[in-house]
Design an enzyme around this catalytic site. Structure first.
Site, PDB file in Angstrom:
ATOM      1  N   GLY A  43       0.953  -1.211   0.068  1.00  0.00           N
ATOM      2  CA  GLY A  43       0.174  -0.096  -0.289  1.00  0.00           C
ATOM      3  C   GLY A  43       0.702   0.909  -0.032  1.00  0.00           C
ATOM      4  O   GLY A  43      -0.195   2.411  -0.679  1.00  0.00           O
ATOM      5  N   GLU A  98       2.748   4.319   5.522  1.00  0.00           N
ATOM      6  CA  GLU A  98       2.445   3.631   5.802  1.00  0.00           C
ATOM      7  C   GLU A  98       1.462   4.884   4.622  1.00  0.00           C
ATOM      8  O   GLU A  98       1.469   5.444   4.754  1.00  0.00           O
ATOM      9  CB  GLU A  98       1.988   3.134   7.420  1.00  0.00           C
ATOM     10  CG  GLU A  98       0.345   1.868   7.174  1.00  0.00           C
ATOM     11  CD  GLU A  98       1.125   1.166   6.680  1.00  0.00           C
ATOM     12  OE1 GLU A  98       0.807   0.303   5.650  1.00  0.00           O
ATOM     13  OE2 GLU A  98       0.577   0.055   6.982  1.00  0.00           O
ATOM     14  N   ASP A  99       0.450   3.801   3.663  1.00  0.00           N
ATOM     15  CA  ASP A  99      -0.684   4.284   3.752  1.00  0.00           C
ATOM     16  C   ASP A  99      -1.722   5.135   4.487  1.00  0.00           C
ATOM     17  O   ASP A  99      -2.154   6.361   3.866  1.00  0.00           O
ATOM     18  CB  ASP A  99      -1.565   3.435   2.815  1.00  0.00           C
ATOM     19  CG  ASP A  99      -2.000   1.511   3.063  1.00  0.00           C
ATOM     20  OD1 ASP A  99      -1.338   1.703   4.252  1.00  0.00           O
ATOM     21  OD2 ASP A  99      -2.567   1.181   2.082  1.00  0.00           O
ATOM     22  N   ASP A 102      -5.756   2.765  10.725  1.00  0.00           N
ATOM     23  CA  ASP A 102      -7.158   2.603  10.572  1.00  0.00           C
ATOM     24  C   ASP A 102      -7.973   2.077  11.731  1.00  0.00           C
ATOM     25  O   ASP A 102      -7.683   3.177  12.251  1.00  0.00           O
ATOM     26  CB  ASP A 102      -7.713   1.335   9.354  1.00  0.00           C
ATOM     27  CG  ASP A 102      -9.411   0.985   9.224  1.00  0.00           C
ATOM     28  OD1 ASP A 102      -9.742   2.292   9.440  1.00  0.00           O
ATOM     29  OD2 ASP A 102      -9.659  -0.525   9.226  1.00  0.00           O
ATOM     30  N   LYS A 130      -7.666   6.823   9.630  1.00  0.00           N
ATOM     31  CA  LYS A 130      -9.380   7.772   9.798  1.00  0.00           C
ATOM     32  C   LYS A 130      -9.622   7.010  11.550  1.00  0.00           C
ATOM     33  O   LYS A 130      -9.551   6.082  11.736  1.00  0.00           O
ATOM     34  CB  LYS A 130      -9.621   6.086   9.373  1.00  0.00           C
ATOM     35  CG  LYS A 130      -9.635   6.062   8.149  1.00  0.00           C
ATOM     36  CD  LYS A 130     -10.919   5.175   6.781  1.00  0.00           C
ATOM     37  CE  LYS A 130     -10.012   4.200   6.674  1.00  0.00           C
ATOM     38  NZ  LYS A 130     -11.147   2.688   6.115  1.00  0.00           N
ATOM     39  N   PHE A 151     -13.950   3.553   2.730  1.00  0.00           N
ATOM     40  CA  PHE A 151     -13.164   2.553   2.136  1.00  0.00           C
ATOM     41  C   PHE A 151     -12.429   3.478   1.303  1.00  0.00           C
ATOM     42  O   PHE A 151     -13.266   3.396  -0.237  1.00  0.00           O
ATOM     43  CB  PHE A 151     -13.900   1.445   1.489  1.00  0.00           C
ATOM     44  CG  PHE A 151     -12.825   0.241   1.100  1.00  0.00           C
ATOM     45  CD1 PHE A 151     -11.769  -0.309   2.395  1.00  0.00           C
ATOM     46  CD2 PHE A 151     -12.082   0.139   0.198  1.00  0.00           C
ATOM     47  CE1 PHE A 151     -10.935  -0.977   2.641  1.00  0.00           C
ATOM     48  CE2 PHE A 151     -11.180  -0.741  -0.201  1.00  0.00           C
ATOM     49  CZ  PHE A 151     -10.458  -1.665   1.258  1.00  0.00           C
ATOM     50  N   VAL A 152     -10.873   3.575   0.851  1.00  0.00           N
ATOM     51  CA  VAL A 152     -10.471   4.747   0.013  1.00  0.00           C
ATOM     52  C   VAL A 152      -9.606   3.751  -0.747  1.00  0.00           C
ATOM     53  O   VAL A 152      -9.573   2.635  -0.142  1.00  0.00           O
ATOM     54  CB  VAL A 152      -9.944   5.972   0.561  1.00  0.00           C
ATOM     55  CG1 VAL A 152     -11.029   6.723  -0.075  1.00  0.00           C
ATOM     56  CG2 VAL A 152      -8.507   5.306   1.690  1.00  0.00           C
ATOM     57  N   ARG A 164      -4.056  -0.251  -7.285  1.00  0.00           N
ATOM     58  CA  ARG A 164      -3.516   0.893  -6.951  1.00  0.00           C
ATOM     59  C   ARG A 164      -2.895   1.493  -7.495  1.00  0.00           C
ATOM     60  O   ARG A 164      -2.032   2.414  -7.034  1.00  0.00           O
ATOM     61  CB  ARG A 164      -2.528  -0.539  -6.621  1.00  0.00           C
ATOM     62  CG  ARG A 164      -2.704  -1.638  -5.960  1.00  0.00           C
ATOM     63  CD  ARG A 164      -1.912  -2.018  -5.326  1.00  0.00           C
ATOM     64  NE  ARG A 164      -1.838  -3.086  -4.002  1.00  0.00           N
ATOM     65  CZ  ARG A 164      -2.331  -3.481  -2.729  1.00  0.00           C
ATOM     66  NH1 ARG A 164      -1.983  -2.503  -2.153  1.00  0.00           N
ATOM     67  NH2 ARG A 164      -2.263  -4.409  -2.632  1.00  0.00           N
TER      68      ARG A 164
HETATM   69  P1  5GP Z   1      -5.580  -0.976  10.456  1.00  0.00           P
HETATM   70  O1  5GP Z   1      -3.807  -2.063  11.408  1.00  0.00           O
HETATM   71  O2  5GP Z   1      -4.412   0.635  10.727  1.00  0.00           O
HETATM   72  O3  5GP Z   1      -6.660  -1.806  10.645  1.00  0.00           O
HETATM   73  O4  5GP Z   1      -5.229  -1.167   9.041  1.00  0.00           O
HETATM   74  C1  5GP Z   1      -4.336  -0.209   8.130  1.00  0.00           C
HETATM   75  C2  5GP Z   1      -4.566  -0.970   6.344  1.00  0.00           C
HETATM   76  O5  5GP Z   1      -5.835  -1.859   6.520  1.00  0.00           O
HETATM   77  C3  5GP Z   1      -3.345  -0.696   5.889  1.00  0.00           C
HETATM   78  O6  5GP Z   1      -2.153  -0.485   5.371  1.00  0.00           O
HETATM   79  C4  5GP Z   1      -4.325  -0.602   4.170  1.00  0.00           C
HETATM   80  O7  5GP Z   1      -3.948  -2.035   3.735  1.00  0.00           O
HETATM   81  C5  5GP Z   1      -5.770  -1.476   4.925  1.00  0.00           C
HETATM   82  N1  5GP Z   1      -6.454  -0.723   4.739  1.00  0.00           N
HETATM   83  C6  5GP Z   1      -7.639   0.711   5.776  1.00  0.00           C
HETATM   84  N2  5GP Z   1      -8.395   1.195   5.470  1.00  0.00           N
HETATM   85  C7  5GP Z   1      -8.386   1.055   4.198  1.00  0.00           C
HETATM   86  C8  5GP Z   1      -9.313   1.712   2.904  1.00  0.00           C
HETATM   87  O8  5GP Z   1     -10.011   2.966   3.401  1.00  0.00           O
HETATM   88  N3  5GP Z   1      -8.801   1.666   2.121  1.00  0.00           N
HETATM   89  C9  5GP Z   1      -7.831   0.464   1.479  1.00  0.00           C
HETATM   90  N4  5GP Z   1      -7.511   0.072   0.548  1.00  0.00           N
HETATM   91  N5  5GP Z   1      -7.011  -0.268   2.486  1.00  0.00           N
HETATM   92  C10 5GP Z   1      -7.444  -0.030   4.111  1.00  0.00           C
END
Ligand code: 5GP
Length: 179
Positions: A43, A98-99, A102, A130, A151-152, A164
């Site tokens: 990502g 990191e992208d 969440d 987020k 969700f983006v 991507r």
């Molecule tokens: P976390 O562990 O913070 O919940 O998750 C982070 C990962 O979840 C990100 O690196 C990404 O891969 C995925 N993710 C979370 N929200 C989104 C979103 O809105 N779009 C996409 N494409 N991936 C997301």
């Protein structure tokens, strides 16, 4: 691909401007320090490629590939390292790129994991945040944009490995989810 897009949330121009600011800030903050930029694949690929070209001090680059157990849209908190760093972090100031943050589970795990390896420091640079969905306490030291709970895709982010390569950050139409 374009027909699946509901709207553009962040244009490529807006992203480029913010990435330039982040690069300037990081260059100032890490002046005179050994900076190791660690990208979390896949990502962060596009963001990292743009970000490091806006950093005007010497940097080393390395990558990690991680996956979380559980379904693809809900992280479980258990992170599996599929590809680890090539180098030791001792003596380096690590900047995790990191992208999106969440729930925060992925970055909390990675930050703690890297801190245990004895680097000079570990900080986080996330393109997107987020906060509405956060489950553990973790904050980006450098954050591009705070976004609502949608969700983006695009600019490196995928849905089922698609989208991507979209240059803008987009919200998908509901039909595209159901395919
Ligand atoms: P976390 O562990 O913070 O919940 O998750 C982070 C990962 O979840 C990100 O690196 C990404 O891969 C995925 N993710 C979370 N929200 C989104 C979103 O809105 N779009 C996409 N494409 N991936 C997301």
């Amino acid at each position: 691909m374009q027909k699946d897009i509901e709207k553009i949330l962040l244009s490529r121009e807006a992203i480029a401007e913010r990435v330039r600011e982040l690069g300037e800030q990081i260059s100032r903050d890490y002046q005179g320090k050994n900076l190791l930029v660690v990208g979390i694949l896949k990502g962060a690929l596009v963001f990292m490629a743009d970000l490091v070209r806006q950093i005007n001090i010497p940097v080393r680059l390395d990558f990690m590939v991680v996956s979380s157990y559980g379904s693809s849209s809900e992280t479980s908190g258990v992170v599996r390292i599929l590809k680890d760093l090539d180098m030791s972090v001792e003596g380096w100031h690590v900047l995790l790129v990191e992208d999106i943050i969440d729930t925060g589970l992925t970055l909390k795990y990675l930050r703690d994991n890297l801190l245990a390896r004895g680097p000079e420091s570990v900080k986080i640079c996330a393109l997107l945040d987020k906060p509405a969905r956060r489950r553990v306490e973790v904050q980006a030291d450098y954050c591009g944009f705070t976004i609502p709970d949608a969700f983006v895709v695009g600019y490196g982010l995928d849905y089922a490995e698609k989208y991507r390569n979209l240059p803008d950050l987009c919200v998908l139409k509901p039909e595209a989810w159901q395919k």
